[in-house]
Design a protein around this motif. Structure first.
Motif, PDB file in Angstrom:
ATOM      1  N   GLY A   1     -18.060  47.956  11.187  1.00  0.00           N
ATOM      2  CA  GLY A   1     -18.601  49.104  10.473  1.00  0.00           C
ATOM      3  C   GLY A   1     -18.744  50.308  11.382  1.00  0.00           C
ATOM      4  N   GLY A   2     -19.405  51.336  10.896  1.00  0.00           N
ATOM      5  CA  GLY A   2     -19.619  52.534  11.696  1.00  0.00           C
ATOM      6  C   GLY A   2     -18.430  53.476  11.664  1.00  0.00           C
ATOM      7  N   ARG A   3     -18.640  54.676  12.186  1.00  0.00           N
ATOM      8  CA  ARG A   3     -17.560  55.648  12.294  1.00  0.00           C
ATOM      9  C   ARG A   3     -16.841  55.454  13.621  1.00  0.00           C
ATOM     10  NH1 ARG A   3     -20.046  61.278  11.747  1.00  0.00           N
ATOM     11  NH2 ARG A   3     -21.740  60.306  12.902  1.00  0.00           N
ATOM     12  N   LYS A   4     -15.544  55.708  13.625  1.00  0.00           N
ATOM     13  CA  LYS A   4     -14.747  55.418  14.811  1.00  0.00           C
ATOM     14  C   LYS A   4     -13.883  56.624  15.189  1.00  0.00           C
ATOM     15  CE  LYS A   4     -14.255  50.684  13.124  1.00  0.00           C
ATOM     16  NZ  LYS A   4     -14.626  51.000  11.725  1.00  0.00           N
ATOM     17  N   SER A   5     -13.702  56.759  16.506  1.00  0.00           N
ATOM     18  CA  SER A   5     -12.788  57.761  17.045  1.00  0.00           C
ATOM     19  C   SER A   5     -12.127  57.173  18.278  1.00  0.00           C
ATOM     20  CB  SER A   5     -13.529  59.043  17.426  1.00  0.00           C
ATOM     21  OG  SER A   5     -12.652  59.973  18.071  1.00  0.00           O
ATOM     22  N   THR A   6     -11.017  57.744  18.644  1.00  0.00           N
ATOM     23  CA  THR A   6     -10.400  57.414  19.922  1.00  0.00           C
ATOM     24  C   THR A   6     -10.984  58.318  21.004  1.00  0.00           C
ATOM     25  OG1 THR A   6      -8.595  58.978  19.521  1.00  0.00           O
ATOM     26  CG2 THR A   6      -8.247  56.679  18.850  1.00  0.00           C
ATOM     27  N   ALA A   7     -10.808  57.913  22.247  1.00  0.00           N
ATOM     28  CA  ALA A   7     -11.162  58.738  23.411  1.00  0.00           C
ATOM     29  C   ALA A   7     -10.181  58.339  24.508  1.00  0.00           C
ATOM     30  CB  ALA A   7     -12.603  58.501  23.839  1.00  0.00           C
ATOM     31  N   THR A   8      -9.042  58.989  24.513  1.00  0.00           N
ATOM     32  CA  THR A   8      -7.917  58.561  25.326  1.00  0.00           C
ATOM     33  C   THR A   8      -7.339  59.696  26.154  1.00  0.00           C
ATOM     34  OG1 THR A   8      -5.652  57.647  25.186  1.00  0.00           O
ATOM     35  CG2 THR A   8      -6.412  58.968  23.338  1.00  0.00           C
ATOM     36  N   THR A   9      -6.592  59.329  27.181  1.00  0.00           N
ATOM     37  CA  THR A   9      -5.910  60.319  28.018  1.00  0.00           C
ATOM     38  C   THR A   9      -4.681  60.889  27.323  1.00  0.00           C
ATOM     39  OG1 THR A   9      -6.712  59.168  29.982  1.00  0.00           O
ATOM     40  CG2 THR A   9      -4.898  60.691  30.310  1.00  0.00           C
ATOM     41  N   LYS A  10      -4.132  60.175  26.346  1.00  0.00           N
ATOM     42  CA  LYS A  10      -3.024  60.719  25.570  1.00  0.00           C
ATOM     43  C   LYS A  10      -3.483  61.992  24.855  1.00  0.00           C
ATOM     44  CE  LYS A  10      -1.031  56.211  24.246  1.00  0.00           C
ATOM     45  NZ  LYS A  10       0.219  56.288  25.007  1.00  0.00           N
TER      46      LYS A  10
ATOM     47  N   VAL B   1     -13.534  63.958  27.137  1.00  0.00           N
ATOM     48  CA  VAL B   1     -12.931  63.425  25.917  1.00  0.00           C
ATOM     49  C   VAL B   1     -13.959  62.653  25.093  1.00  0.00           C
ATOM     50  CG1 VAL B   1     -12.098  61.249  26.933  1.00  0.00           C
ATOM     51  CG2 VAL B   1     -10.892  62.265  24.973  1.00  0.00           C
ATOM     52  N   VAL B   2     -14.895  61.995  25.753  1.00  0.00           N
ATOM     53  CA  VAL B   2     -15.966  61.299  25.049  1.00  0.00           C
ATOM     54  C   VAL B   2     -16.871  62.311  24.347  1.00  0.00           C
ATOM     55  CG1 VAL B   2     -17.962  59.778  25.319  1.00  0.00           C
ATOM     56  CG2 VAL B   2     -15.892  59.368  26.665  1.00  0.00           C
ATOM     57  N   LEU B   3     -17.250  63.348  25.062  1.00  0.00           N
ATOM     58  CA  LEU B   3     -18.116  64.379  24.486  1.00  0.00           C
ATOM     59  C   LEU B   3     -17.426  65.117  23.342  1.00  0.00           C
ATOM     60  CD1 LEU B   3     -19.641  65.781  27.796  1.00  0.00           C
ATOM     61  CD2 LEU B   3     -20.738  64.253  26.142  1.00  0.00           C
ATOM     62  N   ALA B   4     -16.118  65.344  23.473  1.00  0.00           N
ATOM     63  CA  ALA B   4     -15.373  66.021  22.397  1.00  0.00           C
ATOM     64  C   ALA B   4     -15.349  65.168  21.141  1.00  0.00           C
ATOM     65  CB  ALA B   4     -13.949  66.329  22.861  1.00  0.00           C
ATOM     66  N   ALA B   5     -15.170  63.856  21.298  1.00  0.00           N
ATOM     67  CA  ALA B   5     -15.170  62.956  20.146  1.00  0.00           C
ATOM     68  C   ALA B   5     -16.537  62.933  19.475  1.00  0.00           C
ATOM     69  CB  ALA B   5     -14.764  61.555  20.582  1.00  0.00           C
TER      70      ALA B   5
ATOM     71  N   ALA C   1     -16.558  57.507  32.642  1.00  0.00           N
ATOM     72  CA  ALA C   1     -16.633  58.578  31.646  1.00  0.00           C
ATOM     73  C   ALA C   1     -17.763  58.313  30.659  1.00  0.00           C
ATOM     74  CB  ALA C   1     -15.304  58.704  30.906  1.00  0.00           C
ATOM     75  N   GLY C   2     -17.891  57.055  30.230  1.00  0.00           N
ATOM     76  CA  GLY C   2     -18.962  56.707  29.309  1.00  0.00           C
ATOM     77  C   GLY C   2     -20.332  56.923  29.911  1.00  0.00           C
ATOM     78  N   ARG C   3     -20.503  56.496  31.158  1.00  0.00           N
ATOM     79  CA  ARG C   3     -21.786  56.681  31.831  1.00  0.00           C
ATOM     80  C   ARG C   3     -22.126  58.167  31.958  1.00  0.00           C
ATOM     81  NH1 ARG C   3     -24.513  52.563  30.833  1.00  0.00           N
ATOM     82  NH2 ARG C   3     -23.986  50.621  31.896  1.00  0.00           N
TER      83      ARG C   3
END
Length: 210
Positions: free
Chosen positions: A102-111, A146-150, A173-175
């Motif tokens: 469940g929950g909302r999902k996004s990618t956070a990638t270097t691509k 990229v995490v913050l942008a998502a 990046a997550g930390r």
């Protein structure tokens, strides 16, 4: 047991897709016209997956100018896309895990975001993501951008989020973004290097998130 989160962010290469064969082949193609002075192994190339290609090419060619490195990156990108991801495959449990989670999902990638969206469509994953976020003109992981942008695109707070990835760069990046992190054991990152960032959770299959 891993609690449920309102928002999940996912790395792509080494987390959702085993794409090393295509990525490394495209890198070798770019290096082919300019052979490095030392042998470049598959394991060496795989260690740079998830980082920006400038890190790899600058390591192989430390004396190259910015223009020369940019040329290699463009050559890599052209070849990578032309390969059509023919040697890329989903990791076991990815489709089932995303479908059940469940929950909302996004990618956070270097691509980049357009490439990410095309890859998700090709492998039948696009319907599980509310947002697709790639690295578009800002610093790549281990920077938190990229995490913050998502999170911004989803209107979410860091405390609502779990970021799932396979590399030390993902964990860092997550930390730095202030989110909880989950390391996958099956990707390209080495367990001891991932452990240095003290992931909040570990999984061997994305179905363990459910």
């Amino acid at each position: 047991m891993i609690p449920r989160f309102p928002v999940y962010l996912f790395d792509i290469d080494g987390t959702l897709l085993d794409s090393a064969a295509d990525i490394c082949a495209a890198v070798k193609h770019a290096l082919g016209a300019r052979p490095p002075v030392r042998d470049i192994s598959f394991e060496y190339l795989r260690g740079f997956i998830g980082l920006y290609r400038i890190d790899l090419f600058s390591d192989v060619y430390p004396d190259y100018t910015t223009e020369q490195i940019d040329g290699l990156i463009q050559e890599y990108r052209t070849n990578y896309l032309s390969r059509g991801h023919q040697q890329t495959k989903l990791y076991p449990g990815v489709m089932e895990g995303l479908a059940a989670l469940g929950g909302r999902k996004s990618t956070a990638t270097t691509k980049g975001s357009p490439t990410t969206r095309a890859v998700l469509q090709q492998f039948g994953l696009i319907q599980y993501f509310e947002h697709v976020q790639g690295t578009d003109g800002f610093p790549c992981k281990p920077a938190p951008d990229v995490v913050l942008a998502a999170l911004s695109a989803l209107g979410a707070s860091p405390e609502d989020c779990l970021f799932v990835g396979d590399s030390p760069a993902d964990m860092e990046a997550g930390r730095r973004a202030g989110v909880r992190t989950c390391a996958v054991r099956y990707g390209y990152g080495k367990a001891d290097e991932l452990a240095k960032w003290r992931p909040d959770y570990w999984v061997s299959d994305l179905r363990e998130l459910v």
